[in-house]
Design a protein around this motif. Structure first.
Motif, PDB file in Angstrom:
ATOM      1  N   ALA A  79       0.830  -1.205   0.000  1.00  0.00           N
ATOM      2  CA  ALA A  79       0.000   0.000   0.000  1.00  0.00           C
ATOM      3  C   ALA A  79       0.865   1.257   0.000  1.00  0.00           C
ATOM      4  CB  ALA A  79      -0.944  -0.004   1.202  1.00  0.00           C
ATOM      5  N   TYR A  80       1.923   1.262   0.791  1.00  0.00           N
ATOM      6  CA  TYR A  80       2.827   2.419   0.818  1.00  0.00           C
ATOM      7  C   TYR A  80       3.429   2.658  -0.570  1.00  0.00           C
ATOM      8  CZ  TYR A  80       2.673   2.065   5.912  1.00  0.00           C
ATOM      9  OH  TYR A  80       2.258   2.024   7.222  1.00  0.00           O
ATOM     10  N   HIS A  81       3.832   1.575  -1.203  1.00  0.00           N
ATOM     11  CA  HIS A  81       4.436   1.663  -2.535  1.00  0.00           C
ATOM     12  C   HIS A  81       3.419   2.172  -3.563  1.00  0.00           C
ATOM     13  CE1 HIS A  81       6.777  -0.597  -5.926  1.00  0.00           C
ATOM     14  NE2 HIS A  81       6.941   0.699  -5.993  1.00  0.00           N
ATOM     15  N   TYR A  82       2.208   1.655  -3.525  1.00  0.00           N
ATOM     16  CA  TYR A  82       1.170   2.085  -4.470  1.00  0.00           C
ATOM     17  C   TYR A  82       0.861   3.574  -4.300  1.00  0.00           C
ATOM     18  CZ  TYR A  82      -0.151  -2.532  -6.282  1.00  0.00           C
ATOM     19  OH  TYR A  82      -0.178  -3.743  -6.923  1.00  0.00           O
ATOM     20  N   ILE A  83       0.785   4.023  -3.050  1.00  0.00           N
ATOM     21  CA  ILE A  83       0.492   5.433  -2.795  1.00  0.00           C
ATOM     22  C   ILE A  83       1.639   6.307  -3.292  1.00  0.00           C
ATOM     23  CG2 ILE A  83       0.115   7.163  -0.991  1.00  0.00           C
ATOM     24  CD1 ILE A  83      -1.321   4.885   0.614  1.00  0.00           C
ATOM     25  N   ALA A  84       2.873   5.892  -2.998  1.00  0.00           N
ATOM     26  CA  ALA A  84       4.047   6.652  -3.459  1.00  0.00           C
ATOM     27  C   ALA A  84       4.048   6.757  -4.982  1.00  0.00           C
ATOM     28  CB  ALA A  84       5.332   5.988  -2.970  1.00  0.00           C
ATOM     29  N   ARG A  85       3.809   5.646  -5.645  1.00  0.00           N
ATOM     30  CA  ARG A  85       3.812   5.638  -7.107  1.00  0.00           C
ATOM     31  C   ARG A  85       2.655   6.470  -7.666  1.00  0.00           C
ATOM     32  NH1 ARG A  85       4.045  -0.002  -9.585  1.00  0.00           N
ATOM     33  NH2 ARG A  85       6.213   0.120  -8.947  1.00  0.00           N
ATOM     34  N   ALA A  86       1.511   6.414  -7.012  1.00  0.00           N
ATOM     35  CA  ALA A  86       0.359   7.190  -7.481  1.00  0.00           C
ATOM     36  C   ALA A  86       0.650   8.691  -7.401  1.00  0.00           C
ATOM     37  CB  ALA A  86      -0.885   6.851  -6.660  1.00  0.00           C
ATOM     38  N   TYR A  87       1.182   9.132  -6.267  1.00  0.00           N
ATOM     39  CA  TYR A  87       1.532  10.551  -6.150  1.00  0.00           C
ATOM     40  C   TYR A  87       2.549  10.941  -7.223  1.00  0.00           C
ATOM     41  CZ  TYR A  87      -0.952  11.492  -1.766  1.00  0.00           C
ATOM     42  OH  TYR A  87      -1.911  11.695  -0.811  1.00  0.00           O
ATOM     43  N   TYR A  88       3.493  10.070  -7.479  1.00  0.00           N
ATOM     44  CA  TYR A  88       4.480  10.331  -8.529  1.00  0.00           C
ATOM     45  C   TYR A  88       3.792  10.464  -9.894  1.00  0.00           C
ATOM     46  CZ  TYR A  88       8.434   9.755 -11.666  1.00  0.00           C
ATOM     47  OH  TYR A  88       9.367   9.948 -12.653  1.00  0.00           O
ATOM     48  N   ASP A  89       2.914   9.519 -10.197  1.00  0.00           N
ATOM     49  CA  ASP A  89       2.211   9.540 -11.489  1.00  0.00           C
ATOM     50  C   ASP A  89       1.353  10.785 -11.668  1.00  0.00           C
ATOM     51  OD1 ASP A  89       3.379   7.128 -12.145  1.00  0.00           O
ATOM     52  OD2 ASP A  89       1.598   5.922 -11.669  1.00  0.00           O
ATOM     53  N   PHE A  90       0.844  11.336 -10.561  1.00  0.00           N
ATOM     54  CA  PHE A  90       0.031  12.549 -10.634  1.00  0.00           C
ATOM     55  C   PHE A  90       0.880  13.817 -10.528  1.00  0.00           C
ATOM     56  CE2 PHE A  90      -3.350   9.544  -9.168  1.00  0.00           C
ATOM     57  CZ  PHE A  90      -4.137   9.631 -10.301  1.00  0.00           C
ATOM     58  N   GLY A  91       2.206  13.657 -10.501  1.00  0.00           N
ATOM     59  CA  GLY A  91       3.102  14.802 -10.479  1.00  0.00           C
ATOM     60  C   GLY A  91       3.256  15.445  -9.115  1.00  0.00           C
ATOM     61  N   LEU A  92       2.851  14.768  -8.075  1.00  0.00           N
ATOM     62  CA  LEU A  92       2.937  15.287  -6.706  1.00  0.00           C
ATOM     63  C   LEU A  92       4.174  14.683  -6.046  1.00  0.00           C
ATOM     64  CD1 LEU A  92      -0.858  14.883  -5.945  1.00  0.00           C
ATOM     65  CD2 LEU A  92       0.339  17.007  -6.492  1.00  0.00           C
ATOM     66  N   TYR A  93       5.337  15.213  -6.429  1.00  0.00           N
ATOM     67  CA  TYR A  93       6.610  14.584  -6.099  1.00  0.00           C
ATOM     68  C   TYR A  93       6.973  14.644  -4.621  1.00  0.00           C
ATOM     69  CZ  TYR A  93       7.009  14.627 -11.154  1.00  0.00           C
ATOM     70  OH  TYR A  93       6.765  14.447 -12.487  1.00  0.00           O
TER      71      TYR A  93
END
Length: 135
Positions: A79-93
């Motif tokens: 879950a932590y990984h999915y959230i991190a990747r999602a924020y990355y994909d949405f440009g929220l670095y």
């Protein structure tokens, strides 16, 4: 004993809906199954995680919220990984970096998470250098 049996039955049925949703993950029917699972047993984090993943696959930021709920209900390092990747994909670095740090704390042995975080850190470094030169 009746309440315990009722809870186990609702949890089992909720897990069944999660499995059905995974079978139909590529279309709307999958999301419908996950939502049924949540309705039947709101304490089963699997359906929240799966619905969140489904929504993120469709480009919907609401998926992050569902995965965060699943994290409160069950321990799942993915879950932590999915959230991190999602924020990355949405440009929220910056948010992405925070969640990558949490993911590496929870699972320090996960090489994929570390690699993705290194890429993000390099991108942030390059972005900061670009902004600094622009001034």
């Amino acid at each position: 004993a009746f309440i315990a049996t009722l809870y186990i039955t609702s949890f089992t049925l909720s897990s069944y809906y999660n499995n059905q949703g995974l079978l139909y993950f590529q279309n709307k029917k999958g999301a419908e199954y996950f939502k049924k699972g949540i309705y039947i047993c709101p304490h089963n984090g699997l359906n929240y995680f799966s619905l969140g993943s489904y929504l993120l696959n469709k480009g919907d930021k609401k998926g992050i919220d569902y995965i965060k709920i699943s994290l409160r209900l069950m321990g799942n390092s993915r879950a932590y990984h999915y959230i991190a990747r999602a924020y990355y994909d949405f440009g929220l670095y910056e948010q992405s970096l925070q969640w990558y740090k949490k993911a590496t704390f929870v699972r320090p042995d996960n090489k994929n998470v570390r690699k993705e975080m290194e890429i993000l850190l390099e991108e942030l470094k390059n972005e900061n250098q670009y902004l600094h030169k622009k001034r």
